[in-house]
Write a protein that holds these residues in place. Structure first.
Motif, PDB file in Angstrom:
ATOM      1  N   LEU A 224       0.852  -1.184   0.000  1.00 36.88           N
ATOM      2  CA  LEU A 224       0.000   0.000   0.000  1.00 36.88           C
ATOM      3  C   LEU A 224       0.890   1.237   0.000  1.00 36.88           C
ATOM      4  CD1 LEU A 224      -2.860  -0.781   2.558  1.00 36.88           C
ATOM      5  CD2 LEU A 224      -2.914  -0.948   0.084  1.00 36.88           C
ATOM      6  N   ARG A 226      -0.361   4.514  -0.039  1.00 39.39           N
ATOM      7  CA  ARG A 226      -1.013   5.716   0.477  1.00 39.39           C
ATOM      8  C   ARG A 226      -1.397   5.504   1.936  1.00 39.39           C
ATOM      9  NH1 ARG A 226      -5.729   6.555  -1.315  1.00 39.39           N
ATOM     10  NH2 ARG A 226      -5.753   8.847  -1.161  1.00 39.39           N
ATOM     11  N   THR A 227      -1.171   6.547   2.758  1.00 39.25           N
ATOM     12  CA  THR A 227      -1.518   6.478   4.179  1.00 39.25           C
ATOM     13  C   THR A 227      -3.020   6.356   4.366  1.00 39.25           C
ATOM     14  OG1 THR A 227       0.430   7.810   4.744  1.00 39.25           O
ATOM     15  CG2 THR A 227      -1.314   7.664   6.386  1.00 39.25           C
ATOM     16  N   ASP A 228      -3.808   7.035   3.553  1.00 39.47           N
ATOM     17  CA  ASP A 228      -5.265   6.957   3.680  1.00 39.47           C
ATOM     18  C   ASP A 228      -5.758   5.532   3.478  1.00 39.47           C
ATOM     19  OD1 ASP A 228      -5.389   9.620   4.228  1.00 39.47           O
ATOM     20  OD2 ASP A 228      -5.920  10.231   2.180  1.00 39.47           O
ATOM     21  N   ASP A 229      -5.143   4.811   2.520  1.00 36.25           N
ATOM     22  CA  ASP A 229      -5.538   3.414   2.314  1.00 36.25           C
ATOM     23  C   ASP A 229      -5.211   2.574   3.553  1.00 36.25           C
ATOM     24  OD1 ASP A 229      -6.404   4.057  -0.204  1.00 36.25           O
ATOM     25  OD2 ASP A 229      -4.527   3.460  -1.181  1.00 36.25           O
ATOM     26  N   ALA A 230      -4.066   2.847   4.166  1.00 36.00           N
ATOM     27  CA  ALA A 230      -3.698   2.115   5.379  1.00 36.00           C
ATOM     28  C   ALA A 230      -4.692   2.392   6.503  1.00 36.00           C
ATOM     29  CB  ALA A 230      -2.281   2.487   5.813  1.00 36.00           C
ATOM     30  N   ASP A 232      -7.839   3.106   6.128  1.00 33.59           N
ATOM     31  CA  ASP A 232      -9.066   2.365   5.814  1.00 33.59           C
ATOM     32  C   ASP A 232      -8.941   0.910   6.250  1.00 33.59           C
ATOM     33  OD1 ASP A 232     -10.194   4.627   4.745  1.00 33.59           O
ATOM     34  OD2 ASP A 232      -9.653   4.142   2.669  1.00 33.59           O
ATOM     35  N   VAL A 233      -7.765   0.325   6.044  1.00 31.15           N
ATOM     36  CA  VAL A 233      -7.541  -1.061   6.466  1.00 31.15           C
ATOM     37  C   VAL A 233      -7.605  -1.163   7.994  1.00 31.15           C
ATOM     38  CG1 VAL A 233      -5.871  -2.953   6.521  1.00 31.15           C
ATOM     39  CG2 VAL A 233      -6.198  -1.639   4.422  1.00 31.15           C
ATOM     40  N   ASP A 236     -11.111  -1.183   9.110  1.00 34.59           N
ATOM     41  CA  ASP A 236     -11.736  -2.481   8.865  1.00 34.59           C
ATOM     42  C   ASP A 236     -11.310  -3.501   9.923  1.00 34.59           C
ATOM     43  OD1 ASP A 236     -13.263  -4.348   7.071  1.00 34.59           O
ATOM     44  OD2 ASP A 236     -11.292  -5.304   6.971  1.00 34.59           O
TER      45      ASP A 236
END
Length: 487
Positions: A224, A226-230, A232-233, A236
């Protein structure tokens, strides 16, 4: 253990005392400390009998729920030494250390570490089986179980008296008699417990089963970037953890997120809450606050290969049903969330909360503790016209008082160089000295003297809370202090 726990909570003084519980219409001693045992007091004695033998006995209400929680906490701590640990209520633990002693340098070193980890005054014993070790620790002073008194069988008092009248005072005396005769006269329970202590019957323990820790991890086929994607994970993973905690009726207090970068750098994000929570949004707000306070921003570098979440500390959190009090619950949740955010941003030691103390002296009836560590408390309900002021002066300030007679309320007083004429006065409200603490002089040290408090109003309508420290029978020179201001 119950008395030591109560002393640590401030319910009993450090010098010790006894815990009292109601039994029908009588108050009885539920637990006594080691020092009180030497004064002829025993658990189960009525409080009236105990007072007749020890008039200065200090008592506090017994809290069996708190004792059970503390015993469970100690049992879980002992798992560091052996996987087989069982609570022995009300104040004991059974540890099966078979095959464990060599890991700690022998049995003596293992015992030393266990007692140090427990942190309580303790008696211990080692034996080949649990029943013998338990009996030796509670009733013996050596290693010979046959020398133990018949009280180690823990039978009813009438059966123990019958054994003593028959000349059977030790377990060795019982072991030399036919078991059938003992069972016919004193019951099968006596024989079963005797055989267990002697090792002729099994005495297995039922060990604690630690709950499986809540640890979740997600790995990615491609890093990953992008920090934003991390984030989101992570959200979750928090949602998955929330479902697990809801099934177990738990809430998290400490959360740890570990991010594994492709270059083997592992940033860590840890947050702690003041109350158990399982709302992913609430934890995410704290994590974002934590990221904002980092001196080194959360840089994904070449990307994150994996992200893991661990709920390090959990507490019981039942599901709540929304009802008429939902507005109150929302307000409490919002205050708790605010405390958590401020603690993350400013530091835990910089966000404090007042908690009540069981003390007579008004200035010591509350204390400041870190807000996230403050237990849930209920303050006394305030009257419409409180008899004590909300604002206390710390320390109480000395004043010069003119009174008509020595024990009468003030007629005039001087504070900060200004003279005040008293128009109205109410009182006195007498507060006795904390005699069980070290006595010593006037304010601010020691237990102090008896205080007579007066609510007074001066000619300009200002209201004050003034007290005289010491009665004329206690001290030749009582002094006056201004302790509070009414709005």
């Amino acid at each position: 253990m119950p008395c030591e726990r109560a002393s640590r909570c401030g319910a009993l003084p450090e010098a010790g005392g006894a815990l009292v519980a109601r039994d029908g219409q009588a108050l009885r001693l539920a637990a006594i400390d080691a020092g009180t045992q030497g004064q002829g007091l025993t658990a189960g004695m009525t409080l009236a009998d105990a007072r007749s033998r020890c008039p200065d006995l200090v008592t506090a209400p017994h809290d069996p729920v708190a004792d059970a929680r503390e015993l469970d906490r100690l049992a879980n701590a002992m798992i560091a030494f052996t996987p087989l640990v069982a609570p022995d209520p009300l104040d004991g633990l059974l540890l099966d250390v078979t095959g464990c002693a060599h890991l700690f340098g022998g049995e003596e070193e293992l015992v030393r570490r266990v007692l140090a980890a427990a942190g309580y005054t303790a008696r211990h014993a080692l034996a080949a089986h649990a029943a013998a070790a338990r009996a030796l620790a509670r009733y013996g002073s050596g290693e010979d179980v046959r020398a133990l008194p018949v009280a180690a069988l823990e039978l009813s008092e009438d059966k123990l008296s019958g054994l003593r009248r028959a000349g059977l005072t030790t377990l060795g005396d019982l072991a030399s008699r036919p078991m059938a005769g003992l069972a016919a006269r004193f019951g099968e329970t006596a024989v079963m417990r005797l055989r267990a202590i002697l090792g002729e019957a099994g005495s297995p323990i039922t060990p604690l089963r630690p709950a499986e820790p809540i640890r979740l991890e997600t790995r990615f086929p491609e890093p990953l970037a992008r920090t934003d994607d991390a984030l989101d994970v992570i959200e979750d993973l928090l949602a998955q953890a929330a479902r697990i905690m809801e099934q177990r009726q738990l809430g998290g207090r400490r959360f740890l997120v570990l991010l594994q970068r492709s270059d083997n750098v592992r940033p860590r994000l840890a947050v702690e809450t003041g109350q158990p929570v399982r709302d992913p949004a609430a934890v995410m707000r704290l994590l974002r606050e934590r990221i904002d306070t980092l001196s080194d921003p959360l840089d994904p570098g070449y990307g994150f290969d994996a992200i893991s979440l661990a709920v390090l500390t959990v507490e019981h959190l039942p599901s709540r049903q929304m009802g008429l009090e939902s507005r109150k619950e929302e307000n409490e949740d919002s205050v708790a969330a605010l405390v958590d955010r401020l603690s993350v941003r400013l530091g835990e030691d910089r966000v404090s909360r007042l908690v009540p103390r069981d003390r007579h002296l008004p200035e010591r009836a509350q204390g400041l503790v870190p807000a996230k560590q403050a237990p849930p408390v209920s303050w006394p309900k305030a009257d419409e016209r409180p008899t004590r002021p909300l604002l206390l002066l710390d320390p109480p300030q000395p004043v010069d008082v003119i009174a008509g007679v020595p024990d009468s309320p003030p007629q005039r007083f001087r504070w900060r160089g200004r003279l005040h004429d008293v128009r109205l006065a109410e009182g006195p409200e007498r507060i006795g000295a904390e005699w069980w603490r070290r006595r010593g002089g006037h304010l601010p040290g020691g237990a102090g003297d008896t205080r007579d408090y007066y609510r007074i109003e001066d000619a300009e309508g200002r209201r004050y809370w003034i007290f005289r420290s010491g009665l004329f029978g206690e001290t030749p020179d009582p002094r006056w202090y201004l302790h509070g201001l009414f709005p």
